[in-house]
Design a protein around this motif. Structure first.
Motif, mmCIF file in Angstrom:
data_model
loop_
_atom_site.group_PDB
_atom_site.id
_atom_site.type_symbol
_atom_site.label_atom_id
_atom_site.label_comp_id
_atom_site.label_asym_id
_atom_site.label_seq_id
_atom_site.Cartn_x
_atom_site.Cartn_y
_atom_site.Cartn_z
ATOM 1 N N HIS A 107 0.859 -1.175 0.000
ATOM 2 C CA HIS A 107 0.000 0.000 0.000
ATOM 3 C C HIS A 107 0.904 1.236 0.000
ATOM 4 O O HIS A 107 1.783 1.342 0.865
ATOM 5 C CB HIS A 107 -0.889 0.023 1.232
ATOM 6 C CG HIS A 107 -1.903 -1.076 1.270
ATOM 7 N ND1 HIS A 107 -2.814 -1.210 2.305
ATOM 8 C CD2 HIS A 107 -2.170 -2.091 0.408
ATOM 9 C CE1 HIS A 107 -3.585 -2.270 2.076
ATOM 10 N NE2 HIS A 107 -3.209 -2.812 0.932
ATOM 11 N N MET A 144 -5.711 2.247 -4.182
ATOM 12 C CA MET A 144 -6.328 2.405 -2.875
ATOM 13 C C MET A 144 -7.736 2.998 -2.985
ATOM 14 O O MET A 144 -8.116 3.538 -4.018
ATOM 15 C CB MET A 144 -5.451 3.277 -1.983
ATOM 16 C CG MET A 144 -4.027 2.726 -1.797
ATOM 17 S SD MET A 144 -3.986 0.993 -1.255
ATOM 18 C CE MET A 144 -4.742 1.113 0.359
ATOM 19 N N ALA A 145 -8.496 2.907 -1.873
ATOM 20 C CA ALA A 145 -9.894 3.350 -1.876
ATOM 21 C C ALA A 145 -10.043 4.841 -1.624
ATOM 22 O O ALA A 145 -11.095 5.418 -1.911
ATOM 23 C CB ALA A 145 -10.687 2.574 -0.824
ATOM 24 N N GLU A 150 -4.923 8.577 2.341
ATOM 25 C CA GLU A 150 -4.250 7.581 1.514
ATOM 26 C C GLU A 150 -3.738 8.178 0.208
ATOM 27 O O GLU A 150 -4.429 8.943 -0.452
ATOM 28 C CB GLU A 150 -5.211 6.440 1.164
ATOM 29 C CG GLU A 150 -5.430 5.437 2.253
ATOM 30 C CD GLU A 150 -6.376 4.334 1.824
ATOM 31 O OE1 GLU A 150 -6.369 3.292 2.482
ATOM 32 O OE2 GLU A 150 -7.141 4.519 0.851
ATOM 33 N N SER A 153 -5.262 6.509 -4.549
ATOM 34 C CA SER A 153 -6.648 6.233 -4.936
ATOM 35 C C SER A 153 -6.944 6.746 -6.341
ATOM 36 O O SER A 153 -7.959 6.375 -6.933
ATOM 37 C CB SER A 153 -7.623 6.868 -3.941
ATOM 38 O OG SER A 153 -7.536 8.278 -3.975
ATOM 39 N N ASP A 176 -6.934 -3.322 -7.236
ATOM 40 C CA ASP A 176 -7.880 -3.941 -6.313
ATOM 41 C C ASP A 176 -9.292 -3.509 -6.702
ATOM 42 O O ASP A 176 -9.603 -2.318 -6.715
ATOM 43 C CB ASP A 176 -7.555 -3.499 -4.878
ATOM 44 C CG ASP A 176 -8.404 -4.216 -3.836
ATOM 45 O OD1 ASP A 176 -9.640 -4.070 -3.877
ATOM 46 O OD2 ASP A 176 -7.829 -4.904 -2.982
ATOM 47 N N HIS A 179 -11.175 -1.546 -4.010
ATOM 48 C CA HIS A 179 -10.573 -0.232 -3.808
ATOM 49 C C HIS A 179 -10.914 0.738 -4.934
ATOM 50 O O HIS A 179 -11.286 1.889 -4.679
ATOM 51 C CB HIS A 179 -9.059 -0.355 -3.686
ATOM 52 C CG HIS A 179 -8.598 -1.066 -2.454
ATOM 53 N ND1 HIS A 179 -7.270 -1.315 -2.193
ATOM 54 C CD2 HIS A 179 -9.298 -1.590 -1.408
ATOM 55 C CE1 HIS A 179 -7.161 -1.953 -1.035
ATOM 56 N NE2 HIS A 179 -8.387 -2.141 -0.549
ATOM 57 N N ASP A 182 -14.594 1.703 -4.763
ATOM 58 C CA ASP A 182 -14.818 2.625 -3.655
ATOM 59 C C ASP A 182 -14.176 3.989 -3.916
ATOM 60 O O ASP A 182 -14.624 5.005 -3.376
ATOM 61 C CB ASP A 182 -14.255 2.039 -2.359
ATOM 62 C CG ASP A 182 -15.142 0.958 -1.754
ATOM 63 O OD1 ASP A 182 -16.045 0.465 -2.468
ATOM 64 O OD2 ASP A 182 -14.929 0.586 -0.586
ATOM 65 N N SER A 215 -17.334 -5.365 -2.772
ATOM 66 C CA SER A 215 -17.293 -4.262 -1.817
ATOM 67 C C SER A 215 -18.544 -4.234 -0.945
ATOM 68 O O SER A 215 -19.660 -4.365 -1.447
ATOM 69 C CB SER A 215 -17.169 -2.926 -2.553
ATOM 70 O OG SER A 215 -17.248 -1.839 -1.652
ATOM 71 N N HIS A 222 -15.286 5.477 -0.659
ATOM 72 C CA HIS A 222 -13.968 5.675 -0.038
ATOM 73 C C HIS A 222 -13.870 4.981 1.315
ATOM 74 O O HIS A 222 -13.280 5.517 2.256
ATOM 75 C CB HIS A 222 -13.661 7.172 0.103
ATOM 76 C CG HIS A 222 -13.766 7.935 -1.183
ATOM 77 N ND1 HIS A 222 -12.832 7.822 -2.189
ATOM 78 C CD2 HIS A 222 -14.716 8.788 -1.637
ATOM 79 C CE1 HIS A 222 -13.195 8.595 -3.207
ATOM 80 N NE2 HIS A 222 -14.351 9.180 -2.897
ATOM 81 N N ASP A 224 -13.294 1.135 1.724
ATOM 82 C CA ASP A 224 -12.378 -0.008 1.746
ATOM 83 C C ASP A 224 -12.806 -1.099 2.715
ATOM 84 O O ASP A 224 -12.139 -1.378 3.716
ATOM 85 C CB ASP A 224 -10.945 0.448 2.066
ATOM 86 C CG ASP A 224 -9.942 -0.714 2.011
ATOM 87 O OD1 ASP A 224 -10.301 -1.798 1.546
ATOM 88 O OD2 ASP A 224 -8.787 -0.518 2.456
#
Length: 278
Positions: A107, A144-145, A150, A153, A176, A179, A182, A215, A222, A224
């Motif tokens: 990540h 990433m979500a 983070e 994304s 992902d 992710h 989201d 999900s 957002h 995850d």
């Protein structure tokens, strides 16, 4: 052929993971390099590695994916946490060379209020410090979500990291499904458009693996939170389109759904039945 597996416990070693994968119908697997919350990794058992490489060669396990611990945050505001990230990844990449030619996923991290650009600089700086010309492992940035601070994304953020990495040939991306959904990439209604944007921004040649997760939350939440295949807001029909999309052909798919081993076996069976050989 569909290359599909799930996340397995590494506590008993590579050979045990390989055998367990084969028992549930998988031909690949993912594992944590150490406790997902950090800590010292177990010593490598070279006899176990040798046995695993023989097992993999005989049974068509062509690639596996190691996952860094969640505590690895290369862009933390805390220098000690950044130092831990460097030390952990350095050790992990050395260990990866016992099983050469595989993937190591992490990540990108959270910038914790410093700003995305600062986060990107820290992440790429760590990679430039650690990547070696002789390594066979390809390091993957995970999409990433977008919860909290983070980094990663947006495809543009991953591209910005990659652009600053000197050893481009040692880098790739793991997409992902939970992710990106989201994060606001509509893989349910516009999978073609999402992949076209990925190709335009990053390049599909950099896409090396897929984390296959439904999900628990709605589009662009957002949040995850992974769900079992077909039981979340992405749904089974979208999952079928993903594994059968020609632009994703040949990539390995790794389940990270909230399951025990029997649940993974059922999901692998379902996805194999949905897969259409080209």
């Amino acid at each position: 052929m569909l290359t599909i597996g799930c996340h397995l416990s590494s506590s008993k070693g590579y050979t045990a993971m390989g055998r367990q994968a084969l028992e549930i119908g998988a031909n690949t697997f993912q594992f944590f390099t150490r406790n997902p919350r950090g800590g010292r990794a177990k010593d490598i058992d070279e006899k176990d590695v040798t046995q695993f490489l023989e097992l993999a060669g005989t049974n068509g396990i062509d690639v596996i994916l190691a996952h860094a611990p969640y505590t690895l945050n290369a862009c933390s505001a805390d220098e000690k946490i950044r130092e831990f990230a460097v030390q952990t990844m350095e050790d992990d990449l050395k260990r990866m060379e016992f099983t050469p030619g595989n993937f190591y996923n992490f990540h990108p991290g959270s910038h914790v209020g410093q700003g995305v650009e600062t986060g990107i600089d820290y992440i790429s700086g760590m990679l430039n410090q650690l990547l070696k010309p002789e390594q066979t492992t390809v390091v993957l940035l995970e999409t990433m979500a977008g919860k909290g601070s983070e980094v990663g994304s947006r495809f543009q953020e991953l591209k910005a990291i990659l652009d600053q990495v000197e050893r481009q040939e040692k880098m790739g991306v793991c997409l992902d499904t939970c992710h990106v959904y989201d994060a606001g990439y509509d893989i349910v209604n516009d999978l073609d458009g999402v992949l076209e944007e990925f190709d335009r921004v990053i390049g599909l040649d950099k896409l090396k693996a897929i984390h296959m997760n439904d999900s628990k939350n709605p589009f662009s939440s957002h949040k995850d939170r992974h769900e079992k295949i077909g039981e979340g807001s992405i749904g089974i029909e979208a999952m079928a389109r993903i594994i059968n999309h020609p632009k994703l052909s040949g990539l390995p798919f790794f389940l990270e759904t909230p399951n025990e081993i029997d649940g993974y076996a059922r999901e692998i069976k379902v996805l194999k039945e949905l897969y259409q050989e080209a």
